[in-house]
Design a protein around this motif. Structure first.
Motif, PDB file in Angstrom:
ATOM      1  N   LEU A   1       2.806   0.498  -2.615  1.00  0.00           N
ATOM      2  CA  LEU A   1       2.994  -0.678  -1.771  1.00  0.00           C
ATOM      3  C   LEU A   1       4.092  -1.592  -2.298  1.00  0.00           C
ATOM      4  O   LEU A   1       4.442  -2.571  -1.658  1.00  0.00           O
ATOM      5  CB  LEU A   1       1.683  -1.458  -1.670  1.00  0.00           C
ATOM      6  N   SER A   2       4.623  -1.281  -3.479  1.00  0.00           N
ATOM      7  CA  SER A   2       5.620  -2.163  -4.072  1.00  0.00           C
ATOM      8  C   SER A   2       6.913  -2.168  -3.270  1.00  0.00           C
ATOM      9  O   SER A   2       7.552  -1.142  -3.117  1.00  0.00           O
ATOM     10  CB  SER A   2       5.926  -1.715  -5.509  1.00  0.00           C
ATOM     11  N   PRO A   3       7.328  -3.335  -2.751  1.00  0.00           N
ATOM     12  CA  PRO A   3       8.598  -3.407  -2.021  1.00  0.00           C
ATOM     13  C   PRO A   3       9.745  -3.537  -3.002  1.00  0.00           C
ATOM     14  O   PRO A   3       9.543  -3.847  -4.168  1.00  0.00           O
ATOM     15  CB  PRO A   3       8.452  -4.697  -1.216  1.00  0.00           C
TER      16      PRO A   3
ATOM     17  N   PHE B   1      12.713 -11.098  -2.462  1.00  0.00           N
ATOM     18  CA  PHE B   1      13.470 -12.286  -2.805  1.00  0.00           C
ATOM     19  C   PHE B   1      14.277 -12.790  -1.609  1.00  0.00           C
ATOM     20  O   PHE B   1      14.350 -14.000  -1.368  1.00  0.00           O
ATOM     21  CB  PHE B   1      14.405 -12.000  -3.973  1.00  0.00           C
ATOM     22  N   TYR B   2      14.892 -11.884  -0.884  1.00  0.00           N
ATOM     23  CA  TYR B   2      15.717 -12.254   0.267  1.00  0.00           C
ATOM     24  C   TYR B   2      14.923 -13.121   1.242  1.00  0.00           C
ATOM     25  O   TYR B   2      15.398 -14.160   1.702  1.00  0.00           O
ATOM     26  CB  TYR B   2      16.224 -10.991   0.958  1.00  0.00           C
ATOM     27  N   ALA B   3      13.697 -12.693   1.550  1.00  0.00           N
ATOM     28  CA  ALA B   3      12.880 -13.430   2.516  1.00  0.00           C
ATOM     29  C   ALA B   3      12.376 -14.751   1.957  1.00  0.00           C
ATOM     30  O   ALA B   3      12.437 -15.790   2.629  1.00  0.00           O
ATOM     31  CB  ALA B   3      11.698 -12.565   2.965  1.00  0.00           C
ATOM     32  N   LEU B   4      11.889 -14.744   0.721  1.00  0.00           N
ATOM     33  CA  LEU B   4      11.351 -15.974   0.134  1.00  0.00           C
ATOM     34  C   LEU B   4      12.445 -16.993  -0.139  1.00  0.00           C
ATOM     35  O   LEU B   4      12.233 -18.197   0.022  1.00  0.00           O
ATOM     36  CB  LEU B   4      10.580 -15.653  -1.151  1.00  0.00           C
ATOM     37  N   GLN B   5      13.631 -16.524  -0.536  1.00  0.00           N
ATOM     38  CA  GLN B   5      14.723 -17.453  -0.771  1.00  0.00           C
ATOM     39  C   GLN B   5      15.214 -18.052   0.546  1.00  0.00           C
ATOM     40  O   GLN B   5      15.559 -19.232   0.618  1.00  0.00           O
ATOM     41  CB  GLN B   5      15.884 -16.743  -1.470  1.00  0.00           C
TER      42      GLN B   5
ATOM     43  N   THR C   1       7.648 -12.423   8.763  1.00  0.00           N
ATOM     44  CA  THR C   1       8.442 -11.810   7.693  1.00  0.00           C
ATOM     45  C   THR C   1       8.235 -12.540   6.375  1.00  0.00           C
ATOM     46  O   THR C   1       8.059 -11.912   5.325  1.00  0.00           O
ATOM     47  CB  THR C   1       9.933 -11.825   8.067  1.00  0.00           C
ATOM     48  N   VAL C   2       8.248 -13.871   6.409  1.00  0.00           N
ATOM     49  CA  VAL C   2       8.050 -14.650   5.184  1.00  0.00           C
ATOM     50  C   VAL C   2       6.666 -14.390   4.603  1.00  0.00           C
ATOM     51  O   VAL C   2       6.503 -14.172   3.392  1.00  0.00           O
ATOM     52  CB  VAL C   2       8.234 -16.153   5.452  1.00  0.00           C
ATOM     53  N   GLU C   3       5.662 -14.409   5.439  1.00  0.00           N
ATOM     54  CA  GLU C   3       4.295 -14.193   4.968  1.00  0.00           C
ATOM     55  C   GLU C   3       4.119 -12.780   4.418  1.00  0.00           C
ATOM     56  O   GLU C   3       3.383 -12.571   3.451  1.00  0.00           O
ATOM     57  CB  GLU C   3       3.310 -14.472   6.095  1.00  0.00           C
ATOM     58  N   ALA C   4       4.797 -11.810   5.018  1.00  0.00           N
ATOM     59  CA  ALA C   4       4.715 -10.436   4.519  1.00  0.00           C
ATOM     60  C   ALA C   4       5.361 -10.305   3.151  1.00  0.00           C
ATOM     61  O   ALA C   4       4.823  -9.658   2.253  1.00  0.00           O
ATOM     62  CB  ALA C   4       5.388  -9.480   5.511  1.00  0.00           C
ATOM     63  N   ALA C   5       6.517 -10.942   2.967  1.00  0.00           N
ATOM     64  CA  ALA C   5       7.199 -10.899   1.671  1.00  0.00           C
ATOM     65  C   ALA C   5       6.369 -11.595   0.600  1.00  0.00           C
ATOM     66  O   ALA C   5       6.242 -11.100  -0.523  1.00  0.00           O
ATOM     67  CB  ALA C   5       8.574 -11.554   1.785  1.00  0.00           C
ATOM     68  N   ASP C   6       5.786 -12.732   0.954  1.00  0.00           N
ATOM     69  CA  ASP C   6       4.959 -13.461   0.007  1.00  0.00           C
ATOM     70  C   ASP C   6       3.739 -12.641  -0.384  1.00  0.00           C
ATOM     71  O   ASP C   6       3.349 -12.599  -1.546  1.00  0.00           O
ATOM     72  CB  ASP C   6       4.524 -14.793   0.616  1.00  0.00           C
ATOM     73  N   PHE C   7       3.147 -11.972   0.601  1.00  0.00           N
ATOM     74  CA  PHE C   7       1.998 -11.118   0.304  1.00  0.00           C
ATOM     75  C   PHE C   7       2.406  -9.981  -0.629  1.00  0.00           C
ATOM     76  O   PHE C   7       1.676  -9.647  -1.562  1.00  0.00           O
ATOM     77  CB  PHE C   7       1.417 -10.534   1.591  1.00  0.00           C
ATOM     78  N   GLY C   8       3.575  -9.394  -0.377  1.00  0.00           N
ATOM     79  CA  GLY C   8       4.026  -8.298  -1.227  1.00  0.00           C
ATOM     80  C   GLY C   8       4.146  -8.700  -2.677  1.00  0.00           C
ATOM     81  O   GLY C   8       3.719  -7.976  -3.580  1.00  0.00           O
ATOM     82  N   LEU C   9       4.722  -9.870  -2.916  1.00  0.00           N
ATOM     83  CA  LEU C   9       4.850 -10.370  -4.285  1.00  0.00           C
ATOM     84  C   LEU C   9       3.473 -10.633  -4.886  1.00  0.00           C
ATOM     85  O   LEU C   9       3.157 -10.171  -5.979  1.00  0.00           O
ATOM     86  CB  LEU C   9       5.677 -11.656  -4.297  1.00  0.00           C
ATOM     87  N   ALA C  10       2.639 -11.366  -4.158  1.00  0.00           N
ATOM     88  CA  ALA C  10       1.321 -11.738  -4.676  1.00  0.00           C
ATOM     89  C   ALA C  10       0.438 -10.511  -4.912  1.00  0.00           C
ATOM     90  O   ALA C  10      -0.244 -10.403  -5.937  1.00  0.00           O
ATOM     91  CB  ALA C  10       0.633 -12.694  -3.698  1.00  0.00           C
ATOM     92  N   TYR C  11       0.480  -9.570  -3.984  1.00  0.00           N
ATOM     93  CA  TYR C  11      -0.370  -8.378  -4.083  1.00  0.00           C
ATOM     94  C   TYR C  11      -0.004  -7.544  -5.300  1.00  0.00           C
ATOM     95  O   TYR C  11      -0.865  -7.133  -6.075  1.00  0.00           O
ATOM     96  CB  TYR C  11      -0.218  -7.549  -2.811  1.00  0.00           C
ATOM     97  N   ASN C  12       1.284  -7.293  -5.479  1.00  0.00           N
ATOM     98  CA  ASN C  12       1.719  -6.479  -6.611  1.00  0.00           C
ATOM     99  C   ASN C  12       1.379  -7.126  -7.943  1.00  0.00           C
ATOM    100  O   ASN C  12       1.021  -6.445  -8.904  1.00  0.00           O
ATOM    101  CB  ASN C  12       3.221  -6.220  -6.535  1.00  0.00           C
TER     102      ASN C  12
ATOM    103  N   LEU D   1      10.501  -4.889   4.523  1.00  0.00           N
ATOM    104  CA  LEU D   1       9.733  -6.016   5.054  1.00  0.00           C
ATOM    105  C   LEU D   1       8.788  -5.584   6.163  1.00  0.00           C
ATOM    106  O   LEU D   1       7.661  -6.066   6.256  1.00  0.00           O
ATOM    107  CB  LEU D   1      10.692  -7.103   5.542  1.00  0.00           C
ATOM    108  N   TRP D   2       9.231  -4.666   6.999  1.00  0.00           N
ATOM    109  CA  TRP D   2       8.342  -4.160   8.049  1.00  0.00           C
ATOM    110  C   TRP D   2       7.154  -3.417   7.435  1.00  0.00           C
ATOM    111  O   TRP D   2       6.024  -3.488   7.927  1.00  0.00           O
ATOM    112  CB  TRP D   2       9.103  -3.249   9.004  1.00  0.00           C
ATOM    113  N   SER D   3       7.402  -2.685   6.348  1.00  0.00           N
ATOM    114  CA  SER D   3       6.323  -1.993   5.656  1.00  0.00           C
ATOM    115  C   SER D   3       5.316  -2.982   5.096  1.00  0.00           C
ATOM    116  O   SER D   3       4.101  -2.760   5.135  1.00  0.00           O
ATOM    117  CB  SER D   3       6.904  -1.127   4.530  1.00  0.00           C
ATOM    118  N   LEU D   4       5.819  -4.107   4.578  1.00  0.00           N
ATOM    119  CA  LEU D   4       4.944  -5.138   4.036  1.00  0.00           C
ATOM    120  C   LEU D   4       4.082  -5.767   5.118  1.00  0.00           C
ATOM    121  O   LEU D   4       2.913  -6.085   4.900  1.00  0.00           O
ATOM    122  CB  LEU D   4       5.772  -6.211   3.338  1.00  0.00           C
TER     123      LEU D   4
END
Length: 237
Positions: A23-25, A31-35, A72-83, A152-155
């Motif tokens: 699941l690791s993006p 970073f692109y999305a969160l920044q 997209t932002v919420e998905a990126a944030d989840f990816g970071l937090a989940y990993n 991001l779509w995968s996330l």
């Protein structure tokens, strides 16, 4: 601008063992999305203080931009937090601390960029209206390369599927560490230093990311409250 931070994300992957997690993006995508969100929010808050007209434009730009980019932002944030909380590590709080460092880095970069542009502008209101108009029109929407969009779509697909596992693992981290971590903790500590607060303790009162509330115990102020939204924090007057 993204290269140094991307290396930090990569470092967190190595340190926490995320490389074997399917699941690791890619760090660049997260970073692109969160920044992008941090930059939008920074323009929003800084311009709101420039004039009433800029404040109105900031609210309108944020609402339209968020409607298009929220998922997209919420998905990126989840990816970071989940990993960072589902890895195998001898120190369960390592992921939480990395998340704090990354959150601080994102916010600092956004503030440095926006403040420099505003300080260099001869007409701050005109600059704000121009930039916020671009945000509202979609010029700064989160898009990126095909690779970033794919990550991001995968996330987005994995966020809902793994929400419960994330909550369980986060609970394990909090229990093992003996306290609840807030993503904005390092931002709050730096802010208190800037405010000349000789702090004795910083504790999380409410932690429902992206909104967090902290109690900062300063020597000269028995009780100070700090509110944070997406890593941007301010003392409550």
């Amino acid at each position: 601008m993204f290269r140094v931070f991307s290396s930090l994300v990569a470092a967190s992957v190595v340190l926490t063992g995320c490389a074997t997690n399917s699941l690791s993006p890619k760090g660049d995508a997260v970073f692109y999305a969160l920044q992008a969100d941090a930059m939008m929010n920074t323009w929003r808050y800084e311009c709101a203080a420039v004039s009433a007209r800029a404040n109105y434009a900031a609210d309108a730009a944020r609402a339209d931009w968020w409607q298009r980019n929220k998922a997209t932002v919420e998905a990126a944030d989840f990816g970071l937090a989940y990993n960072l909380v589902t890895v195998t590590d001898t120190r369960l709080d390592t992921g939480a601390r990395l998340a704090m460092s990354l959150t601080q880095e994102v916010q600092e970069r956004a503030e440095q960029t926006v403040n420099k542009k505003l300080n260099d502008a001869s007409d701050k209101e005109a600059l704000c209206l121009e930039v916020l108009g671009q945000y509202q029109a979609g010029k700064w929407d989160i898009k990126g390369s095909d690779e970033i969009q794919g990550a991001l779509w995968s996330l987005k697909a994995s966020a809902e599927r793994n929400e419960e596992r994330y909550r369980q693992r986060k609970g394990m981290v909090d229990t093992a560490a003996g306290k609840q971590y807030g993503r904005s903790l390092y931002v709050v500590e730096k802010l208190s230093d800037q405010e000349s607060c000789d702090r004795e303790e910083v504790s999380l009162i409410k932690g429902e990311w992206p909104y967090e509330i902290y109690n900062v115990a300063c020597e000269d102020k028995p009780l100070s409250i700090v509110r944070c939204e997406w890593g941007r924090c301010t003392f409550v007057e």
